[in-house]
Design a protein around this motif. Structure first.
Motif, PDB file in Angstrom:
ATOM      1  N   LEU A 145      39.358   9.512  38.923  1.00 38.43           N
ATOM      2  CA  LEU A 145      40.605   8.882  38.511  1.00 38.43           C
ATOM      3  C   LEU A 145      40.586   8.836  36.994  1.00 38.43           C
ATOM      4  O   LEU A 145      39.525   8.751  36.381  1.00 38.43           O
ATOM      5  N   GLY A 146      41.744   8.866  36.397  1.00 41.32           N
ATOM      6  CA  GLY A 146      41.835   8.800  34.943  1.00 41.32           C
ATOM      7  C   GLY A 146      41.855  10.167  34.316  1.00 41.32           C
ATOM      8  O   GLY A 146      42.343  11.133  34.901  1.00 41.32           O
ATOM      9  N   GLY A 147      41.322  10.247  33.111  1.00 41.41           N
ATOM     10  CA  GLY A 147      41.317  11.481  32.349  1.00 41.41           C
ATOM     11  C   GLY A 147      42.436  11.488  31.326  1.00 41.41           C
ATOM     12  O   GLY A 147      43.289  10.601  31.298  1.00 41.41           O
ATOM     13  N   PRO A 148      42.452  12.503  30.458  1.00 37.94           N
ATOM     14  CA  PRO A 148      43.496  12.595  29.431  1.00 37.94           C
ATOM     15  C   PRO A 148      44.894  12.576  30.049  1.00 37.94           C
ATOM     16  O   PRO A 148      45.156  13.253  31.033  1.00 37.94           O
ATOM     17  N   GLY A 149      45.747  11.753  29.490  1.00 40.23           N
ATOM     18  CA  GLY A 149      47.110  11.630  29.985  1.00 40.23           C
ATOM     19  C   GLY A 149      47.271  10.650  31.135  1.00 40.23           C
ATOM     20  O   GLY A 149      48.378  10.286  31.495  1.00 40.23           O
ATOM     21  N   PHE A 153      42.459   5.870  27.143  1.00 38.75           N
ATOM     22  CA  PHE A 153      41.448   6.443  26.256  1.00 38.75           C
ATOM     23  C   PHE A 153      40.919   7.769  26.783  1.00 38.75           C
ATOM     24  O   PHE A 153      39.929   8.294  26.280  1.00 38.75           O
ATOM     25  N   GLY A 154      41.558   8.299  27.827  1.00 46.71           N
ATOM     26  CA  GLY A 154      41.164   9.590  28.374  1.00 46.71           C
ATOM     27  C   GLY A 154      39.926   9.547  29.258  1.00 46.71           C
ATOM     28  O   GLY A 154      39.416  10.591  29.640  1.00 46.71           O
ATOM     29  N   TYR A 155      39.427   8.356  29.569  1.00 42.58           N
ATOM     30  CA  TYR A 155      38.210   8.253  30.376  1.00 42.58           C
ATOM     31  C   TYR A 155      38.448   8.752  31.796  1.00 42.58           C
ATOM     32  O   TYR A 155      39.494   8.497  32.387  1.00 42.58           O
TER      33      TYR A 155
END
Length: 167
Positions: A145-149, A153-155
């Motif tokens: 889950l998460g990531g850039p966008g 913070f892009g985590y």
């Protein structure tokens, strides 16, 4: 104790802000449930307690009356309020009935007690199980889950076997 460890530089001020109920408000936002956000801002723990007591608040009462009712519950029903608080936060973060009993045996001495509180909360916040299911499906499909966008913070938070059972 921690607050005494924080010292400001000369000629500066340290401000502290408390966003009351922010975790529950954020859960409501993720669920896309305006009523839950409203309830979180008023006091979701006392709201749940009113349901468990069998005397649920009525949204038609108006905010001042609901706040007064919630304050009364918080003051007079400390044990119940604590159970509701642990139910709300635990459930919002995916804690199961078994986890409630294992992690908080003084608060939830039996599975029956934990199930009663989880059921009352599910009835009060019907969008929560659906949001959890969608979140788990997404984590299962992506393994993260998460990531850039998708995270401020892009985590990326990695997950494996999200829908599998491990003993």
């Amino acid at each position: 104790g921690f607050r005494r460890c924080v010292v400001c530089a000369p000629e500066t001020r340290l401000a502290e802000f408390d966003f009351a109920g922010i975790e529950a408000v954020l859960s409501g936002w993720f669920m896309r449930d305006p009523h839950y956000i409203w309830l979180a801002q008023l006091g979701v723990h006392a709201g749940l307690a009113s349901h468990v007591l069998g005397r649920p608040y009525d949204p038609a009462w108006g905010v001042p009356d609901i706040k007064a009712y919630f304050e009364e519950i918080k003051a007079c029903e400390e044990v119940l309020y604590d159970r509701c608080k642990r139910t709300v936060h635990g459930t919002n973060y995916g804690l199961t009935e078994y986890g409630m009993v294992r992690n908080f045996p003084e608060t939830f001495p039996t599975l029956g007690v934990a199930r009663k509180f989880k059921a009352a909360y599910a009835e009060m916040a019907p969008a929560l199980p659906q949001w959890h299911a969608q979140l788990r499906e997404r984590a299962y499909a992506q393994n993260y889950l998460g990531g850039p966008g998708d995270h401020p913070f892009g985590y990326k938070h990695w997950f494996w076997s999200v829908l599998g059972f491990r003993q």
